[in-house]
Design a protein around this motif. Structure first.
Motif, PDB file in Angstrom:
ATOM      1  N   PRO A   7       0.800  -1.228   0.000  1.00 33.73           N
ATOM      2  CA  PRO A   7       0.000   0.000   0.000  1.00 33.73           C
ATOM      3  C   PRO A   7       0.834   1.280   0.000  1.00 33.73           C
ATOM      4  O   PRO A   7       0.505   2.235  -0.710  1.00 33.73           O
ATOM      5  N   GLU A   8       1.897   1.304   0.790  1.00 35.56           N
ATOM      6  CA  GLU A   8       2.665   2.543   0.938  1.00 35.56           C
ATOM      7  C   GLU A   8       3.418   2.931  -0.331  1.00 35.56           C
ATOM      8  O   GLU A   8       3.918   4.065  -0.432  1.00 35.56           O
ATOM      9  N   ARG A   9       3.477   2.038  -1.316  1.00 32.39           N
ATOM     10  CA  ARG A   9       4.177   2.348  -2.560  1.00 32.39           C
ATOM     11  C   ARG A   9       3.220   2.536  -3.733  1.00 32.39           C
ATOM     12  O   ARG A   9       3.647   2.589  -4.891  1.00 32.39           O
ATOM     13  N   ARG A  10       1.938   2.693  -3.448  1.00 36.68           N
ATOM     14  CA  ARG A  10       0.954   2.829  -4.529  1.00 36.68           C
ATOM     15  C   ARG A  10       0.513   4.273  -4.768  1.00 36.68           C
ATOM     16  O   ARG A  10      -0.226   4.550  -5.711  1.00 36.68           O
ATOM     17  N   GLY A  11       0.895   5.209  -3.917  1.00 35.49           N
ATOM     18  CA  GLY A  11       0.468   6.589  -4.097  1.00 35.49           C
ATOM     19  C   GLY A  11      -1.016   6.784  -3.887  1.00 35.49           C
ATOM     20  O   GLY A  11      -1.671   7.552  -4.598  1.00 35.49           O
ATOM     21  N   ILE A  12      -1.544   6.084  -2.879  1.00 35.34           N
ATOM     22  CA  ILE A  12      -2.982   6.081  -2.620  1.00 35.34           C
ATOM     23  C   ILE A  12      -3.274   6.671  -1.248  1.00 35.34           C
ATOM     24  O   ILE A  12      -2.591   6.364  -0.268  1.00 35.34           O
ATOM     25  N   GLY A  13      -4.299   7.533  -1.171  1.00 42.14           N
ATOM     26  CA  GLY A  13      -4.786   8.048   0.103  1.00 42.14           C
ATOM     27  C   GLY A  13      -6.047   7.316   0.516  1.00 42.14           C
ATOM     28  O   GLY A  13      -6.868   6.948  -0.329  1.00 42.14           O
ATOM     29  N   LEU A  14      -6.213   7.083   1.819  1.00 43.91           N
ATOM     30  CA  LEU A  14      -7.344   6.310   2.330  1.00 43.91           C
ATOM     31  C   LEU A  14      -8.100   7.090   3.390  1.00 43.91           C
ATOM     32  O   LEU A  14      -7.494   7.690   4.279  1.00 43.91           O
ATOM     33  N   VAL A  15      -9.429   7.062   3.293  1.00 47.99           N
ATOM     34  CA  VAL A  15     -10.291   7.591   4.353  1.00 47.99           C
ATOM     35  C   VAL A  15     -11.291   6.493   4.697  1.00 47.99           C
ATOM     36  O   VAL A  15     -12.074   6.060   3.847  1.00 47.99           O
ATOM     37  N   PHE A  16     -11.240   6.031   5.950  1.00 47.48           N
ATOM     38  CA  PHE A  16     -12.075   4.914   6.375  1.00 47.48           C
ATOM     39  C   PHE A  16     -13.361   5.406   7.038  1.00 47.48           C
ATOM     40  O   PHE A  16     -13.463   6.557   7.474  1.00 47.48           O
ATOM     41  N   GLN A  17     -14.309   4.487   7.156  1.00 46.47           N
ATOM     42  CA  GLN A  17     -15.597   4.791   7.775  1.00 46.47           C
ATOM     43  C   GLN A  17     -15.431   5.235   9.224  1.00 46.47           C
ATOM     44  O   GLN A  17     -16.104   6.139   9.691  1.00 46.47           O
ATOM     45  N   ASP A  18     -14.499   4.603   9.953  1.00 50.38           N
ATOM     46  CA  ASP A  18     -14.320   4.936  11.371  1.00 50.38           C
ATOM     47  C   ASP A  18     -13.187   5.943  11.592  1.00 50.38           C
ATOM     48  O   ASP A  18     -12.748   6.160  12.718  1.00 50.38           O
TER      49      ASP A  18
END
Length: 364
Positions: free
Chosen positions: A93-104
């Protein structure tokens, strides 16, 4: 009380170089449960796409596979045509250039809001990371709460910290899993609109998971409706609302009166009128899906005869229930004004035929 009036000025979020994201025949499951049954999908750079569907349809699983939290059992995931997951490839994940926002929100309770946002900026010198984190917090209106802790904030404010943390590294892809479902309904619309503004400013490719059709229509360039691990229909919000692929899709996007009938001469013959039924065989059973706003009450003696059995005031509209001969269930109508209409009285029933959707009858 949470408020969004203090959100930062638009145009200050910082931009990203958007990436294309593609899924090729992705399959995944948990034990005997097949969560994804061969998903193929391309998300264009800068597009806001919503994965929509009921619980258990596979939308969150697809998001987790896109992020690298899970590895697909079969198929491939590509970012800008570069394989990041496949039979012999797995980029973490840390090398994919992706930001994450979770439900919690997944904020660290022992870290300040500033430190939470800085957490994804470890590759930068500390001073640069702090500067970028403060800019992100300012954009979501929380600059004054940088040194506070998540537990001192409302749910809406915590969601905004999670958004700031996701956009601070300027990801090329932003993934959001039911980000507004835990918010008070009075704030949800405003926070969603401001979040969408931030997403547009960053110009990242965005995928938002939701089970709320209205939310998907408000946010998405395109909607992917999922059902039992498969894609039921893809299109713009207008496409899915006005031209649903089947009766289940029509039901998902709005209440419908389901009026059965039989096809004769290219038309569906029902107790409330005749409606075009292209592509359906002569004599075939079919269903007219009629939205409540397409039913128009008329004076008695006009149109199809009916009787008003109930009238409920809902604020902007009134909900009517009307019985019509030949139908087991009463029709539901939504009208701006029901002045002069009284339960127990005979009325006429008119239907806006151009808005009626006709489908083959579901299998018994």
């Amino acid at each position: 009380m949470d408020t969004v009036s203090g959100w930062g000025r638009r145009g200050t979020a910082g931009t990203s170089i958007a990436s294309a994201l593609a899924f090729e025949d992705v399959v995944h499951g948990y034990g005997p449960v097949r969560a994804l049954a061969g998903i193929s999908l391309v998300v264009a750079p800068g597009e806001v796409l919503c994965l929509l569907g009921p619980s258990g349809c596979g939308k969150t699983t697809l998001l987790r596979i896109a992020s690298g939290i899970e590895r697909p059992q079969a198929g491939r995931v590509l970012i800008d045509s570069r394989e990041v997951a496949g039979p012999s490839t797995f980029v973490p994940p840390e090398r994919r250039g992706i930001g994450l926002v979770f439900q919690d929100f997944a904020l660290f309770p022992h870290l300040s809001n500033l430190a939470n946002v800085m957490f994804g900026l470890k590759a930068l010198p500390k001073a640069d990371a702090e500067r970028a984190a403060r800019v992100a917090l300012s954009r979501v209106g929380l600059a004054d709460h940088a040194l506070d802790y998540p537990h001192t904030l409302s749910g809406g404010e915590q969601q905004r910290v999670a958004l700031a943390r996701a956009i601070a590294p300027r990801p090329s892809i932003l993934l959001m899993d039911e980000p507004f479902s835990g918010l008070d309904s009075r704030l949800r619309d405003a926070i969603r609109e401001e979040t969408l503004a931030v997403m547009r400013e960053t110009r990242a490719t965005c995928i938002v998971v939701t089970h709320d059709p209205e939310e998907a229509m408000r946010m998405a360039d395109r909607i992917v409706l999922m059902r039992e691990g498969r894609i039921a229909q893809i299109g713009t919000p207008r496409d899915l609302y006005q031209a649903p692929a089947d009766l289940d899709t029509a039901r998902f996007f709005s209440d419908v009166n389901e009026v059965p009938g039989v096809v004769q001469g290219g038309r569906l013959i029902t107790p409330v009128g005749y409606f075009a039924a292209p592509g359906l065989a002569e004599g075939a059973p079919a269903v007219a899906a009629i939205r409540p706003q397409s039913i128009l009450p008329r004076p008695a003696g006009m149109c199809v005869p009916g009787r008003l059995v109930s009238r409920r005031y809902l604020g902007e509209v009134e909900l009517l229930e009307i019985v019509v001969q030949g139908m087991e269930a009463p029709l539901k109508a939504r009208v701006r004004s029901a002045e002069g209409l009284h339960p127990g009285r005979d009325i006429g029933v008119d239907v806006t035929a151009s808005e009626v959707l006709v489908f083959a009858a579901p299998a018994a």
